[in-house]
Structures are given as structure tokens and as C-alpha cells.
Design a protein around this motif. Structure first.
Motif, PDB file in Angstrom:
ATOM      1  N   VAL A  33      -5.495   8.593  23.677  1.00 50.17           N
ATOM      2  CA  VAL A  33      -6.127   9.791  24.251  1.00 50.17           C
ATOM      3  C   VAL A  33      -7.017  10.477  23.215  1.00 50.17           C
ATOM      4  N   THR A  34      -6.650  10.343  21.950  1.00 50.12           N
ATOM      5  CA  THR A  34      -7.460  10.915  20.873  1.00 50.12           C
ATOM      6  C   THR A  34      -8.728  10.099  20.657  1.00 50.12           C
ATOM      7  N   THR A  35      -8.591   8.771  20.622  1.00 50.41           N
ATOM      8  CA  THR A  35      -9.721   7.875  20.363  1.00 50.41           C
ATOM      9  C   THR A  35     -10.721   7.856  21.513  1.00 50.41           C
ATOM     10  N   PHE A  36     -10.242   7.628  22.719  1.00 44.08           N
ATOM     11  CA  PHE A  36     -11.131   7.453  23.866  1.00 44.08           C
ATOM     12  C   PHE A  36     -11.576   8.779  24.501  1.00 44.08           C
ATOM     13  N   TYR A  37     -10.703   9.772  24.494  1.00 44.45           N
ATOM     14  CA  TYR A  37     -10.993  11.020  25.204  1.00 44.45           C
ATOM     15  C   TYR A  37     -11.118  12.224  24.271  1.00 44.45           C
ATOM     16  N   ASP A  38     -11.088  11.961  22.966  1.00 44.79           N
ATOM     17  CA  ASP A  38     -11.245  13.015  21.966  1.00 44.79           C
ATOM     18  C   ASP A  38     -10.356  14.209  22.297  1.00 44.79           C
ATOM     19  N   SER A  39      -9.148  13.902  22.757  1.00 45.38           N
ATOM     20  CA  SER A  39      -8.247  14.951  23.216  1.00 45.38           C
ATOM     21  C   SER A  39      -7.534  15.631  22.061  1.00 45.38           C
ATOM     22  N   GLU A  40      -7.423  16.932  22.164  1.00 45.92           N
ATOM     23  CA  GLU A  40      -6.602  17.679  21.230  1.00 45.92           C
ATOM     24  C   GLU A  40      -5.149  17.551  21.686  1.00 45.92           C
ATOM     25  N   ALA A  41      -4.229  17.500  20.735  1.00 43.27           N
ATOM     26  CA  ALA A  41      -2.807  17.491  21.045  1.00 43.27           C
ATOM     27  C   ALA A  41      -2.207  18.759  20.447  1.00 43.27           C
TER      28      ALA A  41
ATOM     29  N   HIS B 268     -12.023   2.940  29.514  1.00 44.34           N
ATOM     30  CA  HIS B 268     -11.833   3.973  28.499  1.00 44.34           C
ATOM     31  C   HIS B 268     -12.976   3.995  27.479  1.00 44.34           C
ATOM     32  N   ASP B 269     -13.543   2.817  27.156  1.00 39.07           N
ATOM     33  CA  ASP B 269     -14.743   2.778  26.309  1.00 39.07           C
ATOM     34  C   ASP B 269     -15.882   3.542  26.988  1.00 39.07           C
ATOM     35  N   GLY B 270     -15.964   3.411  28.322  1.00 38.36           N
ATOM     36  CA  GLY B 270     -17.003   4.093  29.093  1.00 38.36           C
ATOM     37  C   GLY B 270     -16.877   5.601  29.021  1.00 38.36           C
ATOM     38  N   PHE B 271     -15.639   6.103  29.182  1.00 39.36           N
ATOM     39  CA  PHE B 271     -15.433   7.550  29.097  1.00 39.36           C
ATOM     40  C   PHE B 271     -15.657   8.059  27.675  1.00 39.36           C
ATOM     41  N   GLN B 272     -15.299   7.243  26.690  1.00 38.23           N
ATOM     42  CA  GLN B 272     -15.534   7.627  25.305  1.00 38.23           C
ATOM     43  C   GLN B 272     -17.023   7.860  25.053  1.00 38.23           C
TER      44      GLN B 272
ATOM     45  N   LEU C   8     -24.075   0.975  27.118  1.00 39.06           N
ATOM     46  CA  LEU C   8     -23.624   0.063  28.163  1.00 39.06           C
ATOM     47  C   LEU C   8     -22.207   0.391  28.631  1.00 39.06           C
ATOM     48  N   PRO C   9     -21.294   0.776  27.731  1.00 36.62           N
ATOM     49  CA  PRO C   9     -19.946   1.125  28.202  1.00 36.62           C
ATOM     50  C   PRO C   9     -19.956   2.190  29.284  1.00 36.62           C
ATOM     51  N   HIS C  10     -20.716   3.275  29.108  1.00 35.33           N
ATOM     52  CA  HIS C  10     -20.678   4.322  30.128  1.00 35.33           C
ATOM     53  C   HIS C  10     -21.414   3.885  31.384  1.00 35.33           C
ATOM     54  N   LEU C  11     -22.406   2.988  31.262  1.00 37.70           N
ATOM     55  CA  LEU C  11     -23.096   2.501  32.455  1.00 37.70           C
ATOM     56  C   LEU C  11     -22.157   1.675  33.330  1.00 37.70           C
ATOM     57  N   LYS C  12     -21.183   1.043  32.691  1.00 41.78           N
ATOM     58  CA  LYS C  12     -20.250   0.219  33.460  1.00 41.78           C
ATOM     59  C   LYS C  12     -19.351   1.041  34.370  1.00 41.78           C
ATOM     60  N   ILE C  13     -19.092   2.289  34.011  1.00 40.58           N
ATOM     61  CA  ILE C  13     -18.210   3.101  34.858  1.00 40.58           C
ATOM     62  C   ILE C  13     -18.976   4.005  35.813  1.00 40.58           C
ATOM     63  N   VAL C  14     -20.326   4.059  35.681  1.00 42.28           N
ATOM     64  CA  VAL C  14     -21.134   4.915  36.557  1.00 42.28           C
ATOM     65  C   VAL C  14     -20.926   4.600  38.038  1.00 42.28           C
ATOM     66  N   PRO C  15     -21.005   3.314  38.462  1.00 42.12           N
ATOM     67  CA  PRO C  15     -20.817   3.027  39.894  1.00 42.12           C
ATOM     68  C   PRO C  15     -19.444   3.459  40.409  1.00 42.12           C
TER      69      PRO C  15
ATOM     70  N   PHE D 238     -17.166  22.535  47.178  1.00 45.44           N
ATOM     71  CA  PHE D 238     -17.734  22.359  45.842  1.00 45.44           C
ATOM     72  C   PHE D 238     -16.661  21.917  44.866  1.00 45.44           C
ATOM     73  N   PHE D 239     -16.966  20.909  44.058  1.00 45.49           N
ATOM     74  CA  PHE D 239     -16.003  20.401  43.092  1.00 45.49           C
ATOM     75  C   PHE D 239     -16.727  19.598  42.011  1.00 45.49           C
ATOM     76  N   SER D 240     -16.000  19.241  40.969  1.00 45.92           N
ATOM     77  CA  SER D 240     -16.540  18.397  39.900  1.00 45.92           C
ATOM     78  C   SER D 240     -15.828  17.058  39.902  1.00 45.92           C
ATOM     79  N   PRO D 241     -16.446  16.019  40.476  1.00 44.54           N
ATOM     80  CA  PRO D 241     -15.800  14.713  40.492  1.00 44.54           C
ATOM     81  C   PRO D 241     -15.584  14.147  39.096  1.00 44.54           C
ATOM     82  N   LEU D 242     -16.475  14.487  38.171  1.00 43.01           N
ATOM     83  CA  LEU D 242     -16.352  13.948  36.816  1.00 43.01           C
ATOM     84  C   LEU D 242     -15.106  14.469  36.107  1.00 43.01           C
ATOM     85  N   SER D 243     -14.789  15.738  36.332  1.00 44.51           N
ATOM     86  CA  SER D 243     -13.588  16.290  35.722  1.00 44.51           C
ATOM     87  C   SER D 243     -12.339  15.593  36.260  1.00 44.51           C
ATOM     88  N   LEU D 244     -12.281  15.405  37.570  1.00 40.42           N
ATOM     89  CA  LEU D 244     -11.143  14.721  38.170  1.00 40.42           C
ATOM     90  C   LEU D 244     -11.020  13.287  37.665  1.00 40.42           C
TER      91      LEU D 244
END
Length: 424
Positions: free
Chosen positions: A158-166, A117-121, A45-52, A75-81
Motif C-alpha cells: 500500500v505504501t509502494t503502489f498507493y503512496d499510503s500513509e500508515a 497496482h502499477d497502473g494506480f501507482q 503505459l501502466p496507467h493506460l492499461k487500467i484506463v478502460p 454526482f460521485f467520483s468513480p476514481l476515488s472508489l
């Protein structure tokens, strides 16, 4: 002051079949919650909330690009942006934050900030599922200059929600830092980006990176021996020679009489599909003006399996976009100026973003699609029934969307105006 934001993608279309793709609206969320499409989606459900919102942003960004380049390939990637700037928003405050939310189509009267951020996670978890049949990965990283002290809350988020490396880096040794960043991007995109970053600003303190990599195969590949030279009509007066792929099979198609266009869906193995939209002659702008999540959702729900003769050109195109310029026109001004409030990112330093570049490339042939995207941000100190057609022939400008059916995310989208022109 300098910020690098870049997105690259390389595609190679291959294969075909039929299956509806549906971009849910907010009203669809309860249905999606009650009837998940797979066991892995029990808690999505979290990711469905950010789909629209992500879909709205994708079409708004596309329209902003085509306003300036209506007769060029896109051509581009909207998801990356979306992901990169949503991650950056964790450190934004006040008007800087509200401008980012508005541009990314996040309405905080309908969605709480934490839910974004829960949605992107959850989105990242689903895209990176190693058991998927397609090769699909998405990730984030921060390259941080030694002298920058990040706020602990920003680093944790950024680590929790986006699994980002630092990754700590010595930006004073610019050549070494650039090589480290380029090697990271090259590895994560399986060699699609080589020497992506040319240099660092002398004032650079942090590089924020998002990458998306996709490699898939059509359910039913085209036969190479069926590919022939043919004409592609760039406009009413001009044509170019292309390698036209061909197959006669069952496809999910839809004829939109209101918008005067054909829609053909071509799934890959593993819950990803390409949606090709072929406007009638002279109706491209009419279709582009109607590009909204509801339109695409209606197309997807109206698809019917029919036998057709399909012609699709092989092509390889690329595009490069000044995201800063486009975002400013979309209302994001503060983050690129002395008014930037990124006080949630670091301690003791006022930061701003001064440059954003987005690059993309797509290659289409008989066998498959390979795509990669990178968004880099460099932070510095503030200074519907129809008669069945015998043929659907993509021999004039058309649109393309690649949608991940597990997350309902638009991974890539664009417009092919001239298949023979590499640079958009």
C-alpha cells in the motif's frame, strides 16, 4: 462489524475553451506508447492499461445508482472508489478478491494483478505532479488501531503502489481517533470535509481513506453580468428558476444524431476538461443506456470547434450513496460478510467490511471548479456533420463528466436533474 466508505466532492465550474478528450481502449495502448502526449508521460503505459477498466467501472456504477434514483441528481467520483477498493484488494484473497476485480472491471486474462497496482501507482504520480496548472491531488491513508498487526507485505504494497500513509491510532479512545481522522480529511480536502466521520464502530480495527481534491479555472470564464434568471425544465410539466450563465464563443461541440444529444467540451486551464451532454427532450434514458467508454471516446474524437451561444445554469448539488448496497448488487458480496477473506491484510485477525458510504457535492458558477472526494473503508473483525445550432441551452436535465487529460481518468461524473435541489 463496521466499515465506513465515503466520498465527497465540491465543484465550482469556471471558464471554457476547446480540446478533444479521448478515453483509450486497449487497442489504443500501442499508439499511446509510441506517441506520448507530454514528456511526463514517457512511462505511463501502466496507467493506460487500467484506463478502460476504470471507465467501465465508472459507467457501471453510474447505471447502478440511476437504476434506483432515475429522477434524482447524481454526482460521485468513480476514481476515488476504484482506488480505495483496488488498494483494499491488495489484502483480499480467493473469491473475495475475484469479486472485487470483477466489480472494478479488471479482467485478469487481459491484465496481470501486478499491472493493476502499477497502473494506480503511475496514475497517482501524474495526478500529483506539482508542476500542473490545475490544483489536483489524490492520496491514501490507513488509520490503524494499536492492537492490529498488519502483514508487512500489505503495508509495503500500500505504501509502494498507493503512496499510503500508515497512521497508528488508539481506537479505544474513540473520540480522539475520530477527531484525528476528521482533521486529516479536512486538511487534505482543503476544508471541504468537516466532521466527516461521526463515530467508530466498537470493533473497528482500521480505517482506509482515499481523497481526491481538484480546483481549476475555465480557459474562458463566464461574465457574471451575463448571468440571468431563467427557467430550467425538470420534466415535461415542471420548471424551476435558475441563474443561467451565458457566453457566445468558440466551443468544441458534437451532435450525436444516433443518440439525439449535444456534447459540449469545456476545458480548464491545465489539461482537465468538463464534458457536458445535453439529451434532446425525452431521450435521457437512451443516452444513459449508451454510456460506455466507446461512446465517450467517439464523442471526444468527433468534437469540432464551432461558434455557439452557450447557456449553462449555476448549480450546487450533492449525493450520498450506500456503496455496500450498490456493490452487493454489482456482485461484491463476500467482503461485506462472514465469507470475507482479507487474510492478506493482518496477522491473527479475520477482517470484514460492513459499511461503505459515498458522498459527493458539486458547485458550478462563472469562475471555476473545486472538487474533493473521500472514500473511507473501516475494517473490523469478522463477526459525428450537422447544421450549426444558434444556441445550446442546458435548460433541462443533462450529464457532466470531468476528465483529467493527462491520465485519461474520469475524476467525477453525474447527472443534473434539478439544479435547485441541493441534496440528491
Amino acid at each position: 462489524m463496521k466499515m465506513k466508505s465515503a466520498l465527497y466532492l465540491s465543484l465550482v465550474l469556471v471558464g471554457l475553451q476547446v480540446q478533444a478528450l479521448h478515453i483509450p481502449n486497449h487497442s489504443d495502448e500501442q499508439e499511446e506508447q509510441d506517441t506520448p502526449h507530454s514528456p511526463a508521460e514517457g512511462g505511463n503505459l501502466p496507467h493506460l492499461k487500467i484506463v478502460p477498466s476504470n471507465a467501465d467501472f465508472a459507467f457501471r456504477f453510474y447505471k447502478q445508482v440511476t437504476e434506483e434514483e432515475s429522477n434524482k441528481n447524481v454526482f460521485f467520483s468513480p476514481l476515488s472508489l476504484s482506488t480505495a477498493f483496488a488498494m483494499l484488494s491488495l489484502g483480499a484473497r480467493a473469491h473475495t478478491l475475484s469479486q472485487l476485480h470483477k466489480c472494478l472491471a479488471f479482467n485478469l486474462t487481459e491484465l496481470e494483478e501486478r499491472e493493476i497496482h502499477d497502473g494506480f501507482q503511475r496514475l497517482l504520480q501524474l495526478l500529483n505532479d506539482p508542476h500542473r496548472e490545475v490544483q489536483l491531488s489524490m492520496g491514501n491513508a490507513l488509520f490503524i488501531n494499536n492492537e492490529l498487526k498488519l502483514r508487512q507485505k500489505f503495508l509495503e504494497d500500500v505504501t509502494t503502489f498507493y503512496d499510503s500513509e500508515a497512521i497508528s491510532s488508539d481506537f479505544q479512545n474513540s473520540e480522539k481517533a475520530v477527531n484525528e481522522i476528521n482533521n486529516y480529511i479536512k486538511t487534505k480536502t482543503h476544508g471541504k470535509f468537516v466532521d466527516f466521520l461521526q463515530n467508530l464502530s466498537p470493533d473497528a480495527l482500521m480505517i482506509l481513506i482515499n481523497y481526491v481534491y481538484f480546483k481549476g479555472y475555465w480557459e474562458q470564464p463566464f461574465k457574471s453580468f451575463s448571468t440571468r434568471d431563467d427557467d430550467f425544465f425538470v420534466d415535461a410539466k415542471n420548471s424551476v428558476k435558475v441563474k443561467m450563465m451565458y457566453q457566445s464563443k468558440l466551443h468544441n461541440i458534437h451532435r450525436d444524431e444516433k443518440l439525439s444529444c449535444w456534447v459540449v467540451e469545456m476545458p480548464y486551464k491545465g489539461d482537465v476538461a468538463a464534458l457536458f451532454v445535453l439529451p434532446d427532450e425525452g431521450t435521457m434514458k437512451q443516452v444513459e443506456d449508451a454510456l460506455l467508454k466507446d461512446t465517450v471516446s467517439n464523442w471526444s474524437q468527433s468534437l469540432e470547434e464551432r461558434p455557439i451561444e452557450l447557456y449553462l445554469p449555476k448549480f450546487s448539488i450533492s449525493g450520498s450513496y450506500d456503496v455496500k448496497n450498490l456493490f452487493i448488487k454489482m456482485g461484491v458480496t463476500d467482503v461485506f460478510s462472514n465469507n470475507a477473506d482479507l487474510s492478506g491484510v493482518a496477522e491473527g485477525d479475520r477482517l470484514m467490511v460492513s459499511k461503505a458510504i459515498h458522498k459527493a457535492e458539486v458547485d458550478v458558477n462563472e469562475n471555476g471548479t473545486e472538487a474533493a472526494a473521500v472514500t473511507m473503508i473501516e475494517l473490523v473483525r469478522l463477526s459525428e456533420v450537422f447544421p450549426l445550432p444558434h444556441v445550446i441551452k442546458f435548460n433541462r436535465p443533462f450529464l457532466m463528466l470531468i476528465v483529467d487529460k493527462t491520465t485519461y481518468s474520469i475524476l467525477f461524473m453525474g447527472k443534473i436533474v434539478n439544479p435547485t435541489v441541493k441534496e440528491g
